[in-house]
Each structure stands twice: as structure tokens, then as C-alpha cells.
Design a protein around this motif. Structure first.
Motif, PDB file in Angstrom:
ATOM      1  N   ALA A 169       3.699   3.986  12.986  1.00 50.50           N
ATOM      2  CA  ALA A 169       2.930   5.234  13.004  1.00 50.50           C
ATOM      3  C   ALA A 169       1.435   5.008  12.771  1.00 50.50           C
ATOM      4  O   ALA A 169       0.647   5.944  12.862  1.00 50.50           O
ATOM      5  CB  ALA A 169       3.472   6.184  11.944  1.00 50.50           C
ATOM      6  N   LEU A 170       1.043   3.775  12.477  1.00 49.25           N
ATOM      7  CA  LEU A 170      -0.362   3.494  12.150  1.00 49.25           C
ATOM      8  C   LEU A 170      -1.234   3.371  13.388  1.00 49.25           C
ATOM      9  O   LEU A 170      -0.802   2.872  14.418  1.00 49.25           O
ATOM     10  CB  LEU A 170      -0.471   2.182  11.368  1.00 49.25           C
ATOM     11  CG  LEU A 170       0.122   2.164   9.968  1.00 49.25           C
ATOM     12  CD1 LEU A 170      -0.047   0.775   9.364  1.00 49.25           C
ATOM     13  CD2 LEU A 170      -0.524   3.206   9.090  1.00 49.25           C
ATOM     14  N   LYS A 171      -2.484   3.816  13.227  1.00 44.31           N
ATOM     15  CA  LYS A 171      -3.530   3.574  14.236  1.00 44.31           C
ATOM     16  C   LYS A 171      -4.531   2.628  13.598  1.00 44.31           C
ATOM     17  O   LYS A 171      -5.027   2.907  12.495  1.00 44.31           O
ATOM     18  CB  LYS A 171      -4.249   4.875  14.608  1.00 44.31           C
ATOM     19  CG  LYS A 171      -3.509   5.726  15.589  1.00 44.31           C
ATOM     20  CD  LYS A 171      -4.402   6.800  16.163  1.00 44.31           C
ATOM     21  CE  LYS A 171      -4.622   7.908  15.152  1.00 44.31           C
ATOM     22  NZ  LYS A 171      -5.316   9.070  15.719  1.00 44.31           N
TER      23      LYS A 171
ATOM     24  N   GLU B 212       1.662  -0.296  17.001  1.00 44.24           N
ATOM     25  CA  GLU B 212       1.516  -0.195  18.449  1.00 44.24           C
ATOM     26  C   GLU B 212       0.187   0.419  18.867  1.00 44.24           C
ATOM     27  O   GLU B 212      -0.309   0.147  19.950  1.00 44.24           O
ATOM     28  CB  GLU B 212       2.680   0.598  19.029  1.00 44.24           C
ATOM     29  CG  GLU B 212       3.999  -0.154  18.864  1.00 44.24           C
ATOM     30  CD  GLU B 212       5.195   0.616  19.377  1.00 44.24           C
ATOM     31  OE1 GLU B 212       5.005   1.520  20.216  1.00 44.24           O
ATOM     32  OE2 GLU B 212       6.303   0.297  18.944  1.00 44.24           O
ATOM     33  N   LEU B 213      -0.373   1.272  18.018  1.00 43.80           N
ATOM     34  CA  LEU B 213      -1.622   1.957  18.367  1.00 43.80           C
ATOM     35  C   LEU B 213      -2.806   1.147  17.852  1.00 43.80           C
ATOM     36  O   LEU B 213      -3.266   1.317  16.724  1.00 43.80           O
ATOM     37  CB  LEU B 213      -1.632   3.371  17.785  1.00 43.80           C
ATOM     38  CG  LEU B 213      -0.508   4.283  18.293  1.00 43.80           C
ATOM     39  CD1 LEU B 213      -0.475   5.579  17.509  1.00 43.80           C
ATOM     40  CD2 LEU B 213      -0.674   4.556  19.781  1.00 43.80           C
TER      41      LEU B 213
ATOM     42  N   ASP C  10      -6.175   4.786  10.913  1.00 46.04           N
ATOM     43  CA  ASP C  10      -5.786   4.724   9.506  1.00 46.04           C
ATOM     44  C   ASP C  10      -6.529   3.601   8.791  1.00 46.04           C
ATOM     45  O   ASP C  10      -6.806   3.692   7.601  1.00 46.04           O
ATOM     46  CB  ASP C  10      -4.276   4.479   9.392  1.00 46.04           C
ATOM     47  CG  ASP C  10      -3.492   5.615  10.023  1.00 46.04           C
ATOM     48  OD1 ASP C  10      -3.522   6.722   9.463  1.00 46.04           O
ATOM     49  OD2 ASP C  10      -2.878   5.393  11.086  1.00 46.04           O
ATOM     50  N   ILE C  11      -6.833   2.524   9.529  1.00 46.99           N
ATOM     51  CA  ILE C  11      -7.496   1.347   8.958  1.00 46.99           C
ATOM     52  C   ILE C  11      -8.357   0.707  10.042  1.00 46.99           C
ATOM     53  O   ILE C  11      -8.000   0.715  11.220  1.00 46.99           O
ATOM     54  CB  ILE C  11      -6.471   0.302   8.462  1.00 46.99           C
ATOM     55  CG1 ILE C  11      -5.593   0.891   7.344  1.00 46.99           C
ATOM     56  CG2 ILE C  11      -7.152  -0.972   7.960  1.00 46.99           C
ATOM     57  CD1 ILE C  11      -4.426   0.005   6.938  1.00 46.99           C
TER      58      ILE C  11
ATOM     59  N   LEU D  93      -3.579  -0.934   0.784  1.00 46.91           N
ATOM     60  CA  LEU D  93      -4.504   0.157   1.125  1.00 46.91           C
ATOM     61  C   LEU D  93      -3.790   1.510   1.194  1.00 46.91           C
ATOM     62  O   LEU D  93      -4.303   2.519   0.724  1.00 46.91           O
ATOM     63  CB  LEU D  93      -5.183  -0.108   2.477  1.00 46.91           C
ATOM     64  CG  LEU D  93      -6.343  -1.059   2.475  1.00 46.91           C
ATOM     65  CD1 LEU D  93      -6.795  -1.340   3.911  1.00 46.91           C
ATOM     66  CD2 LEU D  93      -7.506  -0.518   1.665  1.00 46.91           C
ATOM     67  N   LEU D  94      -2.618   1.511   1.800  1.00 47.53           N
ATOM     68  CA  LEU D  94      -1.901   2.769   1.980  1.00 47.53           C
ATOM     69  C   LEU D  94      -1.232   3.241   0.699  1.00 47.53           C
ATOM     70  O   LEU D  94      -0.915   4.413   0.563  1.00 47.53           O
ATOM     71  CB  LEU D  94      -0.891   2.640   3.120  1.00 47.53           C
ATOM     72  CG  LEU D  94      -1.526   2.345   4.475  1.00 47.53           C
ATOM     73  CD1 LEU D  94      -0.465   2.185   5.550  1.00 47.53           C
ATOM     74  CD2 LEU D  94      -2.528   3.423   4.877  1.00 47.53           C
ATOM     75  N   ALA D  95      -1.068   2.335  -0.264  1.00 45.67           N
ATOM     76  CA  ALA D  95      -0.478   2.703  -1.555  1.00 45.67           C
ATOM     77  C   ALA D  95      -1.523   3.334  -2.471  1.00 45.67           C
ATOM     78  O   ALA D  95      -1.182   4.032  -3.409  1.00 45.67           O
ATOM     79  CB  ALA D  95       0.126   1.473  -2.222  1.00 45.67           C
ATOM     80  N   SER D  96      -2.813   3.074  -2.175  1.00 48.38           N
ATOM     81  CA  SER D  96      -3.857   3.572  -3.090  1.00 48.38           C
ATOM     82  C   SER D  96      -4.297   4.975  -2.757  1.00 48.38           C
ATOM     83  O   SER D  96      -3.983   5.537  -1.764  1.00 48.38           O
ATOM     84  CB  SER D  96      -5.055   2.641  -3.081  1.00 48.38           C
ATOM     85  OG  SER D  96      -5.565   2.487  -1.786  1.00 48.38           O
TER      86      SER D  96
END
Length: 130
Positions: A7-9, A33-34, A54-55, A127-130
Motif C-alpha cells: 500500500a506504500l507510495k 509497487e508504487l 509515504d516516504i 518511520l511508519l511506527a513513529s
């Protein structure tokens, strides 16, 4: 914490084709994939505004717009969600001055080249946990 990598871009800003392809392959192995790419910071900023990732994984040393200039411009944007996009610098440069400049600009992390699958995965999860 489990991350849905599919689901990440992610935007990769890197002037060296070989490194960009390597990072793309590693991200694909994680299930991302994105993936969007740019060869320098000016082009990268447009890509970030367009895709709202997202990153961002960004090289520091590029021409004409380097990673520090990219990050300065990104953090100055009037768009809240976009300007706060997490940015991870990709670099072989561990000079104190560069690190301090990046911290002042709210860089979200560093990965030292050459990057590994484990280092990218660990950085994304943290990063996504913070």
C-alpha cells in the motif's frame, strides 16, 4: 508493527541510474509497487507534490538541485501533509557538517550506500511506527 508494503507510495530521488534501479528492486522485494523516480531534487520535489508519497529516499549529492536543497524546499511548502513527508537520505557522506544541516531540516533518517534489503525494511518500519 506490521507494514503493508503493497500500500506504500515511495519516491526515489537519485542521480545514479544503477543505485536507483537497485533501490527499486529492493523495494519490489519488500512488496512495494508504487515507486516513482527522479534524477535530482527539483524534479523530485515536483514528483513528491504530484504523487504525495509515504516516504522519500533521496541522495544528497546531485546536480543541479541536491538533497539538502530539495529538503529545504520540501519543508517550506505551504501544504501540510506534503511538507511533512518523511525523507531518508541515501549517502556515503557521513561528514558532521552535512549531518547537522540535514538534522536542522528535519531529515527523518539516513541510509549509508550501498543499501541493503534489511536496512531499507528496518528504516521503513521505524518511520511508519513513529
Amino acid at each position: 508493527m506490521s507494514v503493508n508494503f503493497g500500500a506504500l507510495k515511495i519516491v526515489i530521488i537519485e542521480d545514479e541510474d544503477f543505485i536507483r534501479v537497485l533501490i527499486r528492486r529492493l523495494l519490489h522485494q519488500l512488496g512495494v509497487e508504487l515507486i516513482y523516480e527522479a534524477k535530482e531534487g527539483g524534479e523530485g520535489l515536483k514528483e513528491v507534490v504530484r504523487t504525495r508519497p509515504d516516504i522519500v529516499f533521496c541522495d544528497i549529492h546531485m546536480e543541479p538541485v541536491d538533497g539538502l536543497a530539495f529538503l529545504t524546499r520540501l519543508r517550506a511548502l505551504p501544504m501540510g501533509l506534503v511538507k511533512d513527508t518523511p525523507v531518508v537520505f541515501l549517502t556515503a557522506d557521513a561528514q558532521q557538517e552535512t549531518v547537522m544541516k540535514a538534522k536542522k531540516l528535519w531529515v527523518n533518517g539516513y541510509l549509508v550506500k550501498p543499501v541493503s534489503l534489511q536496512s531499507i525494511e528496518k528504516r521503513i518500519v521505524s518511520l511508519l511506527a513513529s
